[in-house]
Enzyme design. Structure first.
Site: not given
Length: 552
Positions: A50, A75, A77, A142, A164, A196, A365, A368-369
């Site tokens: 998972d 986020h 991550d 971000h 980030d 980042d 889109h 964000g980096h």
């Protein structure tokens, strides 16, 4: 003899082998500060898994020295491993982050039925002391509000961690990167920069989040039926632009998908997502409004099989359906490894006949980096003595290191590390120290287990070649064979009576070959090898063979 100075040790436990599971230990003497505790989603070669977490054993072994956990933004991550880490810690440790991030974390902990720990809200300009660490926070832009960079100062040296980021001059919430703080810390001297690396291979600048708004509004305004927008549920800036566009053209907004409902509720309560109550309607009331007056915000931008978009595409959603008159906007980039899943949903939608937009057709889109020019600007502003790229796959980290070299930084001042490596700062110099144990931990249903390669190898084998079970009864010292039963699952030859009869003969012959009075384990191995070789010769497949030998 002069006493050796105490070093500042930087130990990445995750985040340097892919986009995800970010976790870095900062250690000075008797004090440890942990920055981020993220997860990663499994690849196709990890069936049944998972979630993938960093192995944080080192943190647990040194829990008595852990002074605090800093989360740079909300986020998964960077936050997803927190519930598991907090369950394993024996003591409550303060968690420092922005208001929105703490709100998301609180919701996540509630799902796991974990009592809220010591939350400490910080924001742009906040300063705290944790043991020997003097820590300052500064705003960064971000794809989520409340993103923070971190500056740490210790007697052994100073570190600036960007978190980030991209350098967005027209952010949706008006909160630009705090260039003044970054330059102020640079003027004090930054020994080490952690930056980042996600878009280190992408030239130029990343477009502003505001660039997406006009494209979204144009599509929403001119769409003949309902508009479904799939995005990350934590991408509050994107959700705000969808809401603004919907309201501007007289459409109501429906929110569906568990995480989308949870995160939009939290963001509205905390004042990060602004839309009036009368402009949001329940999914069950959607039939009360004309199709051309509805926008649906949903999960599923990564092709998740149980997401709202996937269920609607397959006609399985309890309250919403997509028709050929509708428009679907996939407002995200597939995370590496999710491309097939996303394409599968797009194909399902195409069969319905609806209009589909993604970033390959129009500007729905942006990342964000920061891209290469922003990463170089950060290096120029901070002007660090040493540099360590973080947050990326090997190709991203090395591309970021190359950017630093292009800007004149000596190669021996740039450290491209692996998870578990240690970088030590002392006396104004950086060097590689002794590594610590690291790796990954798998969340498999309700169990959190070590990365056992045998289990995954077995699952891959089962998924590719299936399984054959063989039950044999033998009697007496002479090992006389009684019944032999074969059954196959996930194999193409299970209905081939002739081949299965031959296989039974092979099993009988294997047992007959063995001398009298051998152990059942020897018989098992003999049956497994004989049957496996027979099936390979006949079918060129190697299903997992499970022999069961019963003495009667």
């Amino acid at each position: 003899m002069a006493k050796k100075p105490t070093p500042l040790r930087i130990i990445p436990l995750g985040g340097l082998d892919g986009i995800g599971k970010n976790m870095t230990v900062f250690e000075y003497g008797d004090d440890i500060v942990l920055v981020d505790a993220g997860l990663m989603f499994p690849d196709d070669d990890q069936p049944g898994i998972d979630l993938v977490l960093p192995d944080y054993t080192y943190v647990l072994e040194n829990e008595d020295r852990l002074r605090g956990i800093i989360i740079t933004h909300g986020h998964e991550d960077h936050t997803g491993a927190l519930p598991y880490l907090l369950m394993d810690l024996q003591h409550k440790v303060p968690i420092f982050s922005s208001k929105l991030t703490l709100g998301f974390i609180e919701g996540k902990l509630a799902e796991h039925r974990i009592n809220s720990p010591k939350f400490r809200e910080v924001s742009d300009g906040t300063h705290i002391n944790l043991g020997a660490f003097s820590i300052g926070f500064f705003a960064m832009t971000h794809s989520i509000p409340g993103a923070l960079g971190v500056y740490m100062k210790t007697p052994a040296g100073s570190v600036l961690h960007t978190g980030d980021f991209k350098l967005d001059q027209t952010p949706i919430d008006g909160v630009r990167p705090n260039y003044g703080a970054i330059c102020h810390y640079a003027s004090q001297g930054v020994d080490l920069l952690l930056s980042d690396s996600t878009n280190a291979t992408r030239p130029g600048f990343t477009p502003s989040e505001a660039a997406v708004g006009p494209a979204l509004r144009h599509i929403i305004k001119n769409a003949p039926g309902r508009v479904f927008v799939a995005s990350f549920s934590s991408h509050i800036h994107r959700l705000q632009q969808v809401c603004d566009a919907a309201v501007a053209v007289g459409r109501k907004v429906v929110v569906t998908g568990r995480s989308m409902v949870t995160n939009t509720t939290i963001a509205r309560e905390l004042g990060y997502l602004k839309i009036a109550d009368e402009n949001i309607i329940d999914a069950y009331d959607v039939d009360d409004f004309p199709d051309e007056k509805v926008v649906v915000l949903c999960t599923g931008s990564q092709g998740e099989p149980l997401s709202a978009l996937a269920r609607m595409a397959n006609g399985e959603h309890k309250s919403l359906s997509i028709t050929s008159k509708d428009t679907v906007i996939i407002s995200a980039t597939p995370v590496p490894g999710n491309e097939k899943s996303v394409q599968g949903i797009i194909n399902s939608l195409a069969k319905i006949g609806c209009t589909i937009y993604d970033k390959s057709q129009t500007l729905v889109h942006v990342s964000g980096h920061g891209s290469q020019e922003e990463l170089k600007l950060m290096l120029a502003m901070v002007h660090p003595k040493y540099f360590m790229p973080v947050h990326g796959e090997a190709v991203h980290l090395r591309a970021h290191a190359q950017l630093a070299r292009q800007m004149g930084m000596p190669s021996d001042h740039i450290f491209v590390l692996d998870n578990g490596d240690t970088l030590e700062l002392a006396g104004g110099k950086a060097r590689i120290g002794a590594p610590v144990d690291s790796g990954v931990v798998y969340v498999d249903g309700l169990s959190v287990t070590d990365a056992d390669p045998v289990v995954l190898r077995d699952r891959q084998k089962l998924s590719q070649d299936g399984i054959v079970t063989c039950v044999v009864t033998v009697s007496g010292r002479a090992r006389k064979v009684g019944d032999v039963e074969l059954a196959g699952r996930g194999v193409s030859f299970s209905n081939d009576d002739e081949l299965m009869a031959e296989a039974v003969d092979v099993v009988r012959a294997q047992i007959a070959k063995n001398e009298n009075d051998v152990g059942t384990e020897t018989l098992r191995k003999s049956v497994r090898n004989g049957l496996s070789n027979f099936l390979w010769n006949k079918t060129h497949t190697r299903p997992m063979v499970i022999p069961v030998v019963m003495e009667v």
